[in-house]
Design a protein around this motif. Structure first.
Motif, short mmCIF file in Angstrom:
data_model
loop_
_atom_site.label_atom_id
_atom_site.label_comp_id
_atom_site.label_asym_id
_atom_site.label_seq_id
_atom_site.Cartn_x
_atom_site.Cartn_y
_atom_site.Cartn_z
N HIS A 218 -44.71 24.22 1.07
CA HIS A 218 -44.55 25.67 1.08
C HIS A 218 -43.39 26.03 0.17
CE1 HIS A 218 -43.51 29.72 2.48
NE2 HIS A 218 -44.73 29.79 2.98
N VAL A 219 -43.55 27.08 -0.63
CA VAL A 219 -42.53 27.43 -1.61
C VAL A 219 -41.19 27.76 -0.97
CG1 VAL A 219 -43.18 29.86 -1.72
CG2 VAL A 219 -42.05 28.79 -3.68
N GLY A 220 -41.20 28.35 0.23
CA GLY A 220 -39.95 28.61 0.95
C GLY A 220 -39.06 29.63 0.30
N GLY A 221 -37.79 29.26 0.06
CA GLY A 221 -36.80 30.16 -0.50
C GLY A 221 -35.41 29.70 -0.12
N ASN A 222 -34.52 30.64 0.17
CA ASN A 222 -33.14 30.27 0.49
C ASN A 222 -32.57 30.98 1.71
OD1 ASN A 222 -32.50 28.60 -1.97
ND2 ASN A 222 -33.10 30.52 -2.95
N THR A 223 -33.32 31.90 2.29
CA THR A 223 -32.75 32.74 3.33
C THR A 223 -33.41 32.50 4.69
OG1 THR A 223 -34.32 34.57 3.06
CG2 THR A 223 -32.40 34.52 1.57
N PHE A 224 -32.75 33.06 5.71
CA PHE A 224 -33.26 33.02 7.08
C PHE A 224 -34.67 33.63 7.15
CE2 PHE A 224 -33.52 34.58 11.45
CZ PHE A 224 -33.03 33.52 12.19
N ASN A 225 -34.86 34.77 6.49
CA ASN A 225 -36.17 35.43 6.51
C ASN A 225 -37.25 34.60 5.83
OD1 ASN A 225 -35.34 37.68 7.93
ND2 ASN A 225 -34.80 38.84 6.10
N HIS A 226 -36.86 33.86 4.77
CA HIS A 226 -37.83 32.98 4.13
C HIS A 226 -38.32 31.91 5.11
CE1 HIS A 226 -36.04 34.07 -0.03
NE2 HIS A 226 -37.19 34.70 0.14
N GLY A 227 -37.43 31.43 5.95
CA GLY A 227 -37.83 30.44 6.96
C GLY A 227 -38.79 31.03 7.97
N MET A 228 -38.53 32.25 8.41
CA MET A 228 -39.43 32.92 9.36
C MET A 228 -40.80 33.16 8.73
SD MET A 228 -36.95 35.64 11.36
CE MET A 228 -38.20 35.90 12.64
N ASN A 229 -40.80 33.59 7.48
CA ASN A 229 -42.07 33.83 6.79
C ASN A 229 -42.87 32.54 6.63
OD1 ASN A 229 -41.47 36.55 6.51
ND2 ASN A 229 -40.61 36.31 4.46
N ALA A 230 -42.16 31.44 6.36
CA ALA A 230 -42.84 30.15 6.20
C ALA A 230 -43.55 29.76 7.48
CB ALA A 230 -41.84 29.07 5.80
N PHE A 231 -42.93 30.00 8.63
CA PHE A 231 -43.59 29.69 9.91
C PHE A 231 -44.91 30.44 10.03
CE2 PHE A 231 -44.66 31.03 14.18
CZ PHE A 231 -44.76 29.81 14.84
N ARG A 232 -44.88 31.74 9.74
CA ARG A 232 -46.08 32.56 9.87
C ARG A 232 -47.18 32.10 8.90
NH1 ARG A 232 -41.85 36.66 9.41
NH2 ARG A 232 -41.19 37.29 11.51
N GLU A 233 -46.79 31.77 7.68
CA GLU A 233 -47.78 31.42 6.66
C GLU A 233 -48.35 30.01 6.87
OE1 GLU A 233 -45.89 32.15 2.91
OE2 GLU A 233 -45.44 34.23 3.44
N LEU A 234 -47.60 29.15 7.55
CA LEU A 234 -48.11 27.81 7.83
C LEU A 234 -48.97 27.77 9.08
CD1 LEU A 234 -44.92 25.72 6.98
CD2 LEU A 234 -47.12 25.63 5.78
N ALA A 235 -49.04 28.88 9.82
CA ALA A 235 -49.93 29.02 10.98
C ALA A 235 -49.75 27.88 11.98
CB ALA A 235 -51.39 29.11 10.52
N GLN A 240 -52.71 23.27 15.47
CA GLN A 240 -53.00 23.57 14.07
C GLN A 240 -51.70 23.60 13.27
OE1 GLN A 240 -55.04 27.29 14.14
NE2 GLN A 240 -56.90 26.46 15.05
N GLY A 241 -51.83 23.59 11.95
CA GLY A 241 -50.65 23.63 11.11
C GLY A 241 -49.83 22.37 11.28
N PRO A 242 -48.65 22.33 10.68
CA PRO A 242 -47.82 21.13 10.74
C PRO A 242 -47.25 20.85 12.12
CG PRO A 242 -46.63 22.92 9.70
CD PRO A 242 -48.04 23.40 9.87
N ASP A 243 -47.04 19.55 12.42
CA ASP A 243 -46.35 19.18 13.66
C ASP A 243 -44.94 18.65 13.37
OD1 ASP A 243 -46.89 16.70 12.56
OD2 ASP A 243 -47.99 15.93 14.29
N CYS A 244 -44.56 18.65 12.09
CA CYS A 244 -43.19 18.30 11.71
C CYS A 244 -42.87 18.95 10.37
CB CYS A 244 -43.00 16.78 11.64
SG CYS A 244 -44.05 15.92 10.46
N VAL A 245 -41.64 19.41 10.22
CA VAL A 245 -41.26 20.17 9.03
C VAL A 245 -39.87 19.73 8.56
CG1 VAL A 245 -40.75 22.46 8.11
CG2 VAL A 245 -42.62 22.17 9.73
#
Length: 331
Positions: A218-235, A240-245
């Motif tokens: 996942h492209v991610g980013g650098n901020t707290f919000n980028h981390g939250m968005n990554a969770f939603r987009e990885l479903a 389902q989705g990843p079991d480790c990140v």
């Protein structure tokens, strides 16, 4: 270190007056832009520094060190640099040396800022510089310091500088995280990217071994919000989705975990999370964040110590700071 040219020697080589040399570096008085740039370029080539402080004229040093680092371009604090800066600052203060901090602009933007940094280094206003690798601009300033015989140390990996460095191994740290996930039976890994993290991705993939075939990037980013968005987009969730990140920095990991908990996803039972850098808040976060420690504070201390040796005329060799996997509650 080679003998520096004084202003009289430099002016004679260029066939101009010492007053013209002074105007070129001070930006005061009448001088064409073409002449100014020519003088600055020749200064780099010949190793001349225009010393602007009285103390520099007598002792060939100043009481100021500059820290130059690639900016992440975020409106949030750069925790990675803060940890390094603390180590540098604490060490320099013991020798009554002040630290100036200068973020490097992103590539192809604010070229005037980079030019002002070049001129500042050449002017002799700094007794030495510390450069954090990772951008073309960082390489440019290293070249300026090298050509002008200004003491410098590079933090990180820079192929042009094999000796005056304090380095760490991002790839090794990420590999440790991948091995841990594979060893603990995880099957669906994901990597949430950040700033300048090619080595991390490579190391993580290598550490995962056979389960690397299932890796999601996942492209991610650098901020707290980028981390939250990554969770939603990885479903993530319900098998389902990843079991480790693995996240490219601790701020991303904190945002990812917050989104997971808000959606009733258990950490680490449903998804194990490891961050990167081990910034100070990581151990106080809930759940306490597992992370790859680059020992950033130690990096800063080592860089300042190495620079001090150069300023005092000593030779140095490359330093290497070990990384380690710190396991807490999130993995």
């Amino acid at each position: 270190m080679k003998k520096r040219l004084n202003i009289k020697e430099f002016s004679e080589l260029l066939g101009v007056s010492t007053a013209t040399i002074s105007r070129a570096f001070s930006s005061r008085g009448r001088i064409s832009e073409k002449t100014r740039r020519h003088i600055i370029e020749k200064a780099e080539e010949l190793g001349y520094r225009a010393n602007i402080h009285a103390r520099s004229l007598t002792s060939r040093r100043t009481d100021i060190v500059g820290l130059f680092y690639p900016s992440v371009g975020s409106d949030q604090p750069d925790y990675f640099m803060t940890e390094i800066q603390l180590g540098i600052q604490e060490t320099l203060l013991k020798s009554d040396i002040l630290l100036q901090v200068h973020p490097l602009p992103p590539s192809h933007t604010h070229t005037s800022t980079l030019e002002s940094y070049r001129n500042y280094i050449l002017s002799g206003g700094l007794g030495g510089i510390i450069i954090v690798a990772g951008s073309a601009e960082a390489k440019t300033l290293r070249e300026v310091a090298h050509s002008a015989d200004v003491p410098y140390v590079v933090i990180g990996h820079m192929s042009e500088e094999p000796k005056q460095t304090v380095s760490f191994d991002n790839a090794r740290g990420a590999e440790l995280a991948g091995r841990y996930f594979a060893k603990t039976g995880r099957k669906r890994p994901a990597y949430i990217g950040g700033h300048l993290d090619r080595r991390k991705k490579q190391g993580f993939r290598q550490g995962l071994g056979e389960i690397a075939e299932a890796l999601t990037i996942h492209v991610g980013g650098n901020t707290f919000n980028h981390g939250m968005n990554a969770f939603r987009e990885l479903a993530v969730g319900a098998g389902q989705g990843p079991d480790c990140v693995l996240c490219a920095n601790d701020v991303l990991a904190a945002g990812f975990i917050k989104a997971a908990l808000e959606n009733e996803i258990k950490v680490p039972e449903d998804v194990a999370v490891i961050g990167f850098d081990d910034v100070r808040f990581a151990r106080y976060f809930t759940p306490a964040l597992s992370t790859v420690s680059l020992n950033l504070h130690a990096l800063g201390i080592s860089a300042a110590q190495q620079l001090g040796k150069l300023i005092n005329g000593e030779e140095i060799n490359a330093e290497y700071i070990e990384c380690e996997l710190i396991l807490r509650d999130s993995a």
